[in-house]
Design a protein around this motif. Sequence first.
Motif, PDB file in Angstrom:
ATOM      1  N   THR A   1      11.637  -3.729 -12.230  1.00  9.46           N
ATOM      2  CA  THR A   1      12.335  -4.808 -13.128  1.00  9.46           C
ATOM      3  C   THR A   1      13.625  -4.622 -13.409  1.00  9.46           C
ATOM      4  O   THR A   1      14.197  -5.767 -13.770  1.00  9.46           O
ATOM      5  CB  THR A   1      11.652  -4.300 -14.549  1.00  9.46           C
ATOM      6  N   ALA A   2      14.265  -3.632 -12.604  1.00  8.62           N
ATOM      7  CA  ALA A   2      15.792  -3.539 -12.792  1.00  8.62           C
ATOM      8  C   ALA A   2      16.307  -2.664 -11.465  1.00  8.62           C
ATOM      9  O   ALA A   2      16.679  -1.607 -11.876  1.00  8.62           O
ATOM     10  CB  ALA A   2      16.366  -2.776 -14.200  1.00  8.62           C
ATOM     11  N   PRO A   3      16.094  -3.294 -10.405  1.00  6.66           N
ATOM     12  CA  PRO A   3      16.255  -2.406  -9.130  1.00  6.66           C
ATOM     13  C   PRO A   3      17.703  -1.671  -9.266  1.00  6.66           C
ATOM     14  O   PRO A   3      18.632  -2.443  -9.606  1.00  6.66           O
ATOM     15  CB  PRO A   3      16.406  -3.696  -7.967  1.00  6.66           C
ATOM     16  N   GLY A   4      17.778  -0.459  -8.994  1.00  4.03           N
ATOM     17  CA  GLY A   4      18.676   0.393  -8.655  1.00  4.03           C
ATOM     18  C   GLY A   4      19.235   1.175  -9.930  1.00  4.03           C
ATOM     19  O   GLY A   4      19.712   2.076  -9.853  1.00  4.03           O
ATOM     20  N   ARG A   5      18.936   0.645 -11.179  1.00  2.00           N
ATOM     21  CA  ARG A   5      19.315   1.212 -12.347  1.00  2.00           C
ATOM     22  C   ARG A   5      18.209   1.594 -13.443  1.00  2.00           C
ATOM     23  O   ARG A   5      18.413   2.437 -14.289  1.00  2.00           O
ATOM     24  CB  ARG A   5      20.264   0.407 -13.151  1.00  2.00           C
ATOM     25  N   GLY A   6      17.249   0.900 -13.401  1.00  2.00           N
ATOM     26  CA  GLY A   6      15.905   0.730 -14.205  1.00  2.00           C
ATOM     27  C   GLY A   6      16.367   0.161 -15.314  1.00  2.00           C
ATOM     28  O   GLY A   6      17.462   0.107 -15.881  1.00  2.00           O
ATOM     29  N   PRO A   7      15.291  -0.273 -16.183  1.00  2.00           N
ATOM     30  CA  PRO A   7      15.400  -0.747 -17.328  1.00  2.00           C
ATOM     31  C   PRO A   7      16.048   0.149 -18.386  1.00  2.00           C
ATOM     32  O   PRO A   7      15.817   1.316 -18.246  1.00  2.00           O
ATOM     33  CB  PRO A   7      14.026  -1.342 -17.898  1.00  2.00           C
ATOM     34  N   ASP A   8      16.548  -0.530 -19.402  1.00  2.00           N
ATOM     35  CA  ASP A   8      17.156   0.366 -20.900  1.00  2.00           C
ATOM     36  C   ASP A   8      16.142   1.045 -21.578  1.00  2.00           C
ATOM     37  O   ASP A   8      16.164   1.996 -21.898  1.00  2.00           O
ATOM     38  CB  ASP A   8      18.361  -0.210 -21.408  1.00  2.00           C
ATOM     39  N   ILE A   9      15.276   0.132 -21.660  1.00  2.00           N
ATOM     40  CA  ILE A   9      14.042   0.399 -22.804  1.00  2.00           C
ATOM     41  C   ILE A   9      12.748   0.102 -22.081  1.00  2.00           C
ATOM     42  O   ILE A   9      12.883  -1.194 -21.791  1.00  2.00           O
ATOM     43  CB  ILE A   9      14.452  -0.214 -24.414  1.00  2.00           C
ATOM     44  N   ILE A  10      11.791   0.821 -22.303  1.00  2.00           N
ATOM     45  CA  ILE A  10      10.531   0.616 -21.865  1.00  2.00           C
ATOM     46  C   ILE A  10       9.436   0.616 -22.591  1.00  2.00           C
ATOM     47  O   ILE A  10       9.098   1.952 -23.422  1.00  2.00           O
ATOM     48  CB  ILE A  10      10.239   1.698 -20.492  1.00  2.00           C
ATOM     49  N   CYS A  11       8.872  -0.370 -23.176  1.00  2.00           N
ATOM     50  CA  CYS A  11       7.796  -0.463 -24.137  1.00  2.00           C
ATOM     51  C   CYS A  11       6.329  -0.424 -23.430  1.00  2.00           C
ATOM     52  O   CYS A  11       6.067  -1.467 -22.794  1.00  2.00           O
ATOM     53  CB  CYS A  11       7.875  -1.869 -24.926  1.00  2.00           C
ATOM     54  N   LEU A  12       5.599   0.712 -23.760  1.00  2.00           N
ATOM     55  CA  LEU A  12       4.294   0.645 -23.034  1.00  2.00           C
ATOM     56  C   LEU A  12       3.109   0.573 -23.935  1.00  2.00           C
ATOM     57  O   LEU A  12       3.275   0.951 -24.864  1.00  2.00           O
ATOM     58  CB  LEU A  12       4.419   2.000 -22.217  1.00  2.00           C
ATOM     59  N   GLN A  13       2.049   0.084 -23.463  1.00  2.00           N
ATOM     60  CA  GLN A  13       0.774  -0.179 -24.262  1.00  2.00           C
ATOM     61  C   GLN A  13      -0.316   0.423 -23.342  1.00  2.00           C
ATOM     62  O   GLN A  13      -0.167   0.559 -22.060  1.00  2.00           O
ATOM     63  CB  GLN A  13       0.164  -1.585 -24.439  1.00  2.00           C
ATOM     64  N   GLU A  14      -1.326   0.975 -23.662  1.00  2.00           N
ATOM     65  CA  GLU A  14      -2.556   1.543 -23.246  1.00  2.00           C
ATOM     66  C   GLU A  14      -2.162   2.914 -22.503  1.00  2.00           C
ATOM     67  O   GLU A  14      -2.653   3.080 -21.184  1.00  2.00           O
ATOM     68  CB  GLU A  14      -3.131   0.596 -22.303  1.00  2.00           C
TER      69      GLU A  14
END
Length: 357
Positions: A84-97
Amino acid sequence: MKSFLRASVFILSVLLLTSFSKCSFFPEEGQPKELVIVSYNVFNLFDDVRNGTEYPEFDPTNGMWTSSMYRQRLQNTAKVIAATAPGRGPDIICLQEIENRKVLRDLATIWLKNYSYQYYVSADNERSAITTGIISRYPIKRTLNHSLFLDDFTNLRIITETVIEIGDTDFYIFNSHLKSKLGGVEFTEAARIKAAEAIAARCREIYRENPRAKIIVTGDLNVNIDEYIRQERRYLTAIMPLDEMCIFAGEDVLVVTRNRHEAVLAGDSVVFYSPWYRWFDEGNEVGSFMFRGSWQTLDHFLLTAPFFNGRKWEYSGFRVLNNPELACSLGYPRRWNNRMQSGYSDHFPIVLYLTRN
């Protein structure tokens, strides 16, 4: 339905930092210029320890679910998140399940360890097999778990409100996985409306505390952005378009608009902007979930008015991550298959982009 909802009892319980942990990595220095936030229903991501609430196919004691399979699922999920953000990764990850905090810890500290995620928090619920969680590279200041109670429904899922500090700005993020439609679309709508009512009411409270609050409602809400239209305008739905609310005056749900200038955050009214409208206006036909051959928009980012006032953080983009490697031959999300030990989720992740003014 209206009288049914008015007669119901709503209890807002606050459990402060129930499942908060800190990793051993460090976030980026200084004030970031851009933020990438991901919401992803990862489809029944269970750990390899028996807790007694697992679904049978994910119970490690019966041989159908193993530590090796768990590691493969973590690897696959981390691959999607990183994309979702190649090279750096997303800043905030909201997960379900996800099952619990252990899943978040393993993701953050092992499979995503190169992306400097310092913080993670989950809404662990001993009565539920699955829950929600957030991973962040910025400080989590506090978390409130809002519990819902409604006649005819048992063990409604917790709504988690997390405050994340980024520079000199506090972000209020509601990460939710609302009641599914299993049991009847119209009947279960009452539970989703109750959750929508709670979120809207809390947003008004936040406004009174902080009129410039940056509030994001995200997660798998199990209701389409055009749910009211899909149900042929027969009854109130948890998400309602602003231009259809005139006949439901006084009802408290998640009211949405396609026009940024119509977004409102006030002590008596909340209207959210939904980027789904722009996504389809740009010619995209893919939602985040497929049901019986029809694309669904069950996963959401809903933004309040302060994201459009020209101060600090502004909305700058939205997408559905539907890369070919995440899809089957028909273009649908390629869900995890226990027998093949491959796949990802039955949802595509959605991505929100914010830019600092």
